[in-house]
Design an enzyme around this catalytic site. Sequence first.
Site, PDB file in Angstrom:
ATOM      1  N   GLN B  35       6.031  -3.078   6.625  1.00  0.00           N
ATOM      2  CA  GLN B  35       6.169  -4.404   6.033  1.00  0.00           C
ATOM      3  C   GLN B  35       7.430  -5.095   6.537  1.00  0.00           C
ATOM      4  O   GLN B  35       8.354  -4.440   7.023  1.00  0.00           O
ATOM      5  CB  GLN B  35       6.251  -4.289   4.504  1.00  0.00           C
ATOM      6  CG  GLN B  35       5.062  -3.602   3.875  1.00  0.00           C
ATOM      7  CD  GLN B  35       5.283  -3.172   2.430  1.00  0.00           C
ATOM      8  OE1 GLN B  35       4.553  -3.596   1.574  1.00  0.00           O
ATOM      9  NE2 GLN B  35       6.268  -2.355   2.168  1.00  0.00           N
ATOM     10  N   HIS B  66       8.321  -5.243 -15.069  1.00  0.00           N
ATOM     11  CA  HIS B  66       8.548  -3.798 -15.151  1.00  0.00           C
ATOM     12  C   HIS B  66       8.292  -3.255 -16.554  1.00  0.00           C
ATOM     13  O   HIS B  66       7.724  -2.179 -16.722  1.00  0.00           O
ATOM     14  CB  HIS B  66       9.981  -3.463 -14.686  1.00  0.00           C
ATOM     15  CG  HIS B  66      10.125  -3.516 -13.203  1.00  0.00           C
ATOM     16  ND1 HIS B  66      11.182  -4.129 -12.569  1.00  0.00           N
ATOM     17  CD2 HIS B  66       9.326  -3.052 -12.205  1.00  0.00           C
ATOM     18  CE1 HIS B  66      11.025  -4.018 -11.250  1.00  0.00           C
ATOM     19  NE2 HIS B  66       9.915  -3.385 -11.011  1.00  0.00           N
ATOM     20  N   ASP B  90      10.878  -0.334  -5.396  1.00  0.00           N
ATOM     21  CA  ASP B  90      12.161  -0.905  -5.852  1.00  0.00           C
ATOM     22  C   ASP B  90      12.779  -0.080  -6.976  1.00  0.00           C
ATOM     23  O   ASP B  90      13.921  -0.330  -7.371  1.00  0.00           O
ATOM     24  CB  ASP B  90      11.978  -2.363  -6.275  1.00  0.00           C
ATOM     25  CG  ASP B  90      10.950  -2.523  -7.383  1.00  0.00           C
ATOM     26  OD1 ASP B  90      11.164  -1.969  -8.487  1.00  0.00           O
ATOM     27  OD2 ASP B  90       9.938  -3.211  -7.175  1.00  0.00           O
ATOM     28  N   ASP B 110       5.872   5.806  -2.789  1.00  0.00           N
ATOM     29  CA  ASP B 110       5.774   4.519  -2.090  1.00  0.00           C
ATOM     30  C   ASP B 110       5.707   4.807  -0.602  1.00  0.00           C
ATOM     31  O   ASP B 110       6.448   5.643  -0.082  1.00  0.00           O
ATOM     32  CB  ASP B 110       6.976   3.628  -2.418  1.00  0.00           C
ATOM     33  CG  ASP B 110       6.717   2.178  -2.013  1.00  0.00           C
ATOM     34  OD1 ASP B 110       6.687   1.321  -2.905  1.00  0.00           O
ATOM     35  OD2 ASP B 110       6.544   1.894  -0.807  1.00  0.00           O
ATOM     36  N   GLY B 142       0.133   6.709  -1.015  1.00  0.00           N
ATOM     37  CA  GLY B 142      -0.289   6.960  -2.390  1.00  0.00           C
ATOM     38  C   GLY B 142      -1.751   7.350  -2.504  1.00  0.00           C
ATOM     39  O   GLY B 142      -2.125   8.175  -3.351  1.00  0.00           O
ATOM     40  N   ASP B 160       1.903   0.158  -9.086  1.00  0.00           N
ATOM     41  CA  ASP B 160       2.821  -0.978  -8.947  1.00  0.00           C
ATOM     42  C   ASP B 160       2.792  -1.385  -7.487  1.00  0.00           C
ATOM     43  O   ASP B 160       3.678  -1.050  -6.704  1.00  0.00           O
ATOM     44  CB  ASP B 160       4.222  -0.520  -9.363  1.00  0.00           C
ATOM     45  CG  ASP B 160       5.268  -1.603  -9.147  1.00  0.00           C
ATOM     46  OD1 ASP B 160       4.890  -2.778  -8.957  1.00  0.00           O
ATOM     47  OD2 ASP B 160       6.466  -1.262  -9.158  1.00  0.00           O
ATOM     48  N   SER B 161       1.744  -2.091  -7.143  1.00  0.00           N
ATOM     49  CA  SER B 161       1.495  -2.374  -5.732  1.00  0.00           C
ATOM     50  C   SER B 161       1.753  -3.828  -5.406  1.00  0.00           C
ATOM     51  O   SER B 161       1.899  -4.672  -6.292  1.00  0.00           O
ATOM     52  CB  SER B 161       0.033  -2.064  -5.417  1.00  0.00           C
ATOM     53  OG  SER B 161      -0.800  -3.034  -6.012  1.00  0.00           O
ATOM     54  N   THR B 162       1.763  -4.132  -4.123  1.00  0.00           N
ATOM     55  CA  THR B 162       1.726  -5.518  -3.673  1.00  0.00           C
ATOM     56  C   THR B 162       0.293  -6.031  -3.855  1.00  0.00           C
ATOM     57  O   THR B 162      -0.564  -5.328  -4.393  1.00  0.00           O
ATOM     58  CB  THR B 162       2.170  -5.594  -2.198  1.00  0.00           C
ATOM     59  OG1 THR B 162       1.400  -4.657  -1.447  1.00  0.00           O
ATOM     60  CG2 THR B 162       3.645  -5.245  -2.048  1.00  0.00           C
ATOM     61  N   ASP B 163       0.045  -7.258  -3.433  1.00  0.00           N
ATOM     62  CA  ASP B 163      -1.283  -7.850  -3.574  1.00  0.00           C
ATOM     63  C   ASP B 163      -2.332  -7.031  -2.817  1.00  0.00           C
ATOM     64  O   ASP B 163      -1.995  -6.318  -1.869  1.00  0.00           O
ATOM     65  CB  ASP B 163      -1.274  -9.290  -3.051  1.00  0.00           C
ATOM     66  CG  ASP B 163      -0.281 -10.162  -3.814  1.00  0.00           C
ATOM     67  OD1 ASP B 163       0.034  -9.823  -4.964  1.00  0.00           O
ATOM     68  OD2 ASP B 163       0.186 -11.171  -3.254  1.00  0.00           O
TER      69      ASP B 163
END
Lengths: 286, 286
Positions: B35, B66, B90, B110, B142, B160-163
């Site tokens: 990324q 969170h 994060d 992650d 993951g 808890d992922s990105t889009d």
Amino acid sequence: MTLDNRWWSEAYTDEGVAFSLQVTEKLHEEQTPFQHIEVYQSTHWGKLLVIDGCVMLTSRDNFTYHEMMSHPALFTHPNPKRVLIIGGGDCGMLREVLKHPGVEQAVQVDIDEGVTRAAQQFFPELCESNDDPRATLLFDDGVQYVKDAADGSVDVVIVDSTDPVGPAEGLFGEAFMRDVHRILGDDGLLVQQSESPILHRDSILKELHGVMRGAGFTQVVTMQFPVCSYPSGWWSATMAGKSGDITQFRRADAEAKPFRTHYYNAGIHQGALAAPEFCKELFSDQ
Amino acid sequence: MTLDNRWWSEAYTDEGVAFSLQVTEKLHEEQTPFQHIEVYQSTHWGKLLVIDGCVMLTSRDNFTYHEMMSHPALFTHPNPKRVLIIGGGDCGMLREVLKHPGVEQAVQVDIDEGVTRAAQQFFPELCESNDDPRATLLFDDGVQYVKDAADGSVDVVIVDSTDPVGPAEGLFGEAFMRDVHRILGDDGLLVQQSESPILHRDSILKELHGVMRGAGFTQVVTMQFPVCSYPSGWWSATMAGKSGDITQFRRADAEAKPFRTHYYNAGIHQGALAAPEFCKELFSDQ
């Protein structure tokens, strides 16, 4: 990335945050004696109403604001018949109020007729109850209207104002609140738009709670809900009561409401009364 | 108005809406194998973490996300001891999870170590539990981790992922969900970030509910909450359970929580479970 001129932006520079919509056309622009009104066509949010450079509403997301500023108060008052809307020139609040069959009269007092004329032309769906025989639309100074109104003559007052600067400043002051308190009946309720929990807790919200209590209201609670097109996307309405416990509402009536909503329902009402931990001390003080 | 180059903007062009923060400096920029990571200093929102052009978090408003992705699930499971976080580089989710004294192990997986390194440097407050003896930080895929994990070996999985495009796409698919279902214990819970109620009800949210049910989860509920810096400012987390009624939670324990939060509390938990009228059919199906 940088946004090019296909985007209309509202920058809230006090907090370093901006909201933008992609627009295709400016449909209307007018300087009234009170405010600068603009209407744009957006690509995905329907039409956009702007006053003095600030988003007032979009066709797509105004439902959360209008529903949360009206139905919680109307389902908290035991029997609301006489409703007064101060501001609300776009008529969306009037439409929500008149969904309640028990309401016998709803008076809307906005200082600027230009807003209502623009709404009638570009947001006809918000104006669909303007001709209801229970509705009265006045274009006048809301502060003066409340000063002149008779004691105990209103059940619910909804202050649907712009931000507390310019024409709306007086609507956040204690003199106005004392008049509102006086014209409300025994179970009377005031509800006022009260800006963003995350941006205005220690400024506008704190001051508003103090002013409402100073004016004689016995209980003040703030409800939170999303409004995508307002700064931070997170908004609030503050409700003040003359008597009784305004954290309780006519839940069975809300569950059996004889009209459609898009956001509001009994569960949402209860949920909006829950104060975020960082606002608990202020929002839910009894 | 037009925003000049003091503003950093994320335009969500699919919906014609953009969010901008005023920034003073780019603190970090890095292309990892996975990324593109950037960190900016903003004027009013602390630091801003951006991945592939999208806001991941700001120092000021990440608490709603969170807290609402962790505490509701942890107070719904009867006795969560083993927690798996997929994504979450994060480390803010890990910090919230480890606030629960009953949690015995929390594994964070992650794929991109770059995110954690950037968080350690620029968001140390999110990383304050990284050295907790109960924490394990892995930098790995993951999807593969879940495939390899033993049956019934986890109590709560937090995605808890990105889009759901790019590296995170597999985390929204049924094969992954079936593996999650398999590795969860009998009372196991999955919670996944599920985008915006107003933007994604009929796309991502609807599909996610279908995929979770298809994978064998018996109940799926979506919770709503504000996240100022995500598109529309209105976000959701979708929780799926293997058994029991996940609309019920350990309310007394939540009310007596032995740690501080900034948004979450028992009332907020209950309120987030209330589905807006326009989402009722999808969010609260039993």
